[in-house]
Design a protein around this motif. Structure first.
Motif, PDB file in Angstrom:
ATOM      1  N   ILE A   4       0.835  -1.202   0.000  1.00 18.34           N
ATOM      2  CA  ILE A   4       0.000   0.000   0.000  1.00 18.34           C
ATOM      3  C   ILE A   4       0.867   1.249   0.000  1.00 18.34           C
ATOM      4  N   LEU A   5       0.493   2.216  -0.836  1.00 15.09           N
ATOM      5  CA  LEU A   5       1.058   3.560  -0.759  1.00 15.09           C
ATOM      6  C   LEU A   5      -0.055   4.462  -0.258  1.00 15.09           C
ATOM      7  N   LEU A   6       0.206   5.194   0.817  1.00 11.04           N
ATOM      8  CA  LEU A   6      -0.772   6.086   1.435  1.00 11.04           C
ATOM      9  C   LEU A   6      -0.298   7.525   1.296  1.00 11.04           C
ATOM     10  N   LEU A   7      -1.149   8.358   0.682  1.00  8.40           N
ATOM     11  CA  LEU A   7      -0.830   9.763   0.555  1.00  8.40           C
ATOM     12  C   LEU A   7      -2.068  10.607   0.834  1.00  8.40           C
ATOM     13  N   LYS A  20       6.726   7.382  -8.991  1.00  4.27           N
ATOM     14  CA  LYS A  20       7.707   6.301  -8.814  1.00  4.27           C
ATOM     15  C   LYS A  20       7.225   5.339  -7.715  1.00  4.27           C
ATOM     16  N   PHE A  21       6.713   5.897  -6.634  1.00  7.29           N
ATOM     17  CA  PHE A  21       6.230   5.071  -5.532  1.00  7.29           C
ATOM     18  C   PHE A  21       4.870   4.449  -5.846  1.00  7.29           C
ATOM     19  N   VAL A  22       4.038   5.157  -6.609  1.00  6.06           N
ATOM     20  CA  VAL A  22       2.756   4.591  -7.049  1.00  6.06           C
ATOM     21  C   VAL A  22       3.011   3.291  -7.814  1.00  6.06           C
ATOM     22  N   LYS A  23       3.986   3.310  -8.706  1.00  5.51           N
ATOM     23  CA  LYS A  23       4.291   2.139  -9.552  1.00  5.51           C
ATOM     24  C   LYS A  23       4.769   0.949  -8.730  1.00  5.51           C
ATOM     25  N   GLN A  24       5.352   1.194  -7.553  1.00  5.95           N
ATOM     26  CA  GLN A  24       5.859   0.113  -6.704  1.00  5.95           C
ATOM     27  C   GLN A  24       4.767  -0.517  -5.833  1.00  5.95           C
ATOM     28  N   ALA A  25       3.621   0.139  -5.723  1.00  4.36           N
ATOM     29  CA  ALA A  25       2.540  -0.326  -4.846  1.00  4.36           C
ATOM     30  C   ALA A  25       1.580  -1.249  -5.591  1.00  4.36           C
ATOM     31  N   VAL A  28      -3.102   2.177  -4.083  1.00  6.32           N
ATOM     32  CA  VAL A  28      -2.816   3.515  -3.563  1.00  6.32           C
ATOM     33  C   VAL A  28      -4.059   3.994  -2.816  1.00  6.32           C
ATOM     34  N   TRP A  29      -3.841   4.562  -1.632  1.00  9.78           N
ATOM     35  CA  TRP A  29      -4.920   5.135  -0.834  1.00  9.78           C
ATOM     36  C   TRP A  29      -4.647   6.618  -0.683  1.00  9.78           C
ATOM     37  N   HIS A  30      -5.692   7.437  -0.928  1.00 14.78           N
ATOM     38  CA  HIS A  30      -5.557   8.897  -0.838  1.00 14.78           C
ATOM     39  C   HIS A  30      -6.543   9.400   0.216  1.00 14.78           C
ATOM     40  N   PRO A  48      -4.815   0.389  -8.703  1.00 14.00           N
ATOM     41  CA  PRO A  48      -6.120   0.569  -8.055  1.00 14.00           C
ATOM     42  C   PRO A  48      -6.016   1.652  -6.975  1.00 14.00           C
ATOM     43  N   LEU A  49      -7.082   2.454  -6.860  1.00 14.58           N
ATOM     44  CA  LEU A  49      -7.089   3.587  -5.934  1.00 14.58           C
ATOM     45  C   LEU A  49      -8.314   3.518  -5.034  1.00 14.58           C
ATOM     46  N   ARG A  50      -8.085   3.796  -3.752  1.00 16.14           N
ATOM     47  CA  ARG A  50      -9.167   4.005  -2.783  1.00 16.14           C
ATOM     48  C   ARG A  50      -8.928   5.404  -2.232  1.00 16.14           C
TER      49      ARG A  50
END
Length: 165
Positions: A4-7, A20-25, A28-30, A48-50
């Motif tokens: 998970i990438l959380l921003l 760059k970090f989105v591609k590694q996850a 992604v959660w915003h 995929p985004l939540r």
């Protein structure tokens, strides 16, 4: 295992550092204050985004994303909202419900202050990824990444991006 990438608090800003970090996850959660939907549209093309809308978000963001996003992934219950507060100072709107329906992870944005805090009373992990955008008082743009696996949160990392410009 899900990476998970959380921003949060992008305020219409997205750059190659974030991507760059989105591609590694895996997902992604915003946590709100998206700004221009170009930000979330760009992320959704890759992963995929939540997400939830924040207080600066317009009617288009509010039509696409909820105020609260509650779900379970890898046997971990999650609640994302933009203005949620933190342990012992939860926002009035969610104060009672979080006591009754405590998630394993409670995520909020809004403050632009990165915070990782365990709530012993409610047995939950509070995460605020700080602000990934350029708008606000923060000096360093930040995000969080971690893994969920079989009911556990693992390998939690703080990502410090460039000093905001």
């Amino acid at each position: 295992m899900t990476k998970i990438l959380l921003l949060s608090d992008t305020h219409s800003y997205i750059d190659d550092q974030i991507l760059k970090f989105v591609k590694q996850a895996d997902e992604v959660w915003h946590a709100g204050d998206i700004g221009d939907l170009h930000v979330t549209d760009t992320i959704k093309k890759l992963k995929p985004l939540r997400a939830v809308f924040g207080n600066i978000d317009d009617k288009d963001a509010r039509a696409e994303f909820p105020l609260d996003n509650k779900f379970s992934l890898e046997d971990v219950s999650v609640w994302i909202t933009h203005i949620g507060g933190y342990p012992n100072k939860y926002n009035q709107r969610i104060k009672e419900e979080i006591k009754i329906n405590s998630p394993k992870i409670f995520i909020s944005g809004h403050s632009h202050i990165l915070k990782v805090q365990y709530d012993k009373k409610l047995n939950l992990l509070h995460l605020n990824p700080g602000a990934a955008g350029n708008h606000g008082f923060h000096k360093i743009r930040t995000m969080l990444r971690f893994e969920l696996q079989k009911g556990e949160i693992k390998n939690l990392e703080i990502i410090e991006l460039a000093t905001r410009g």
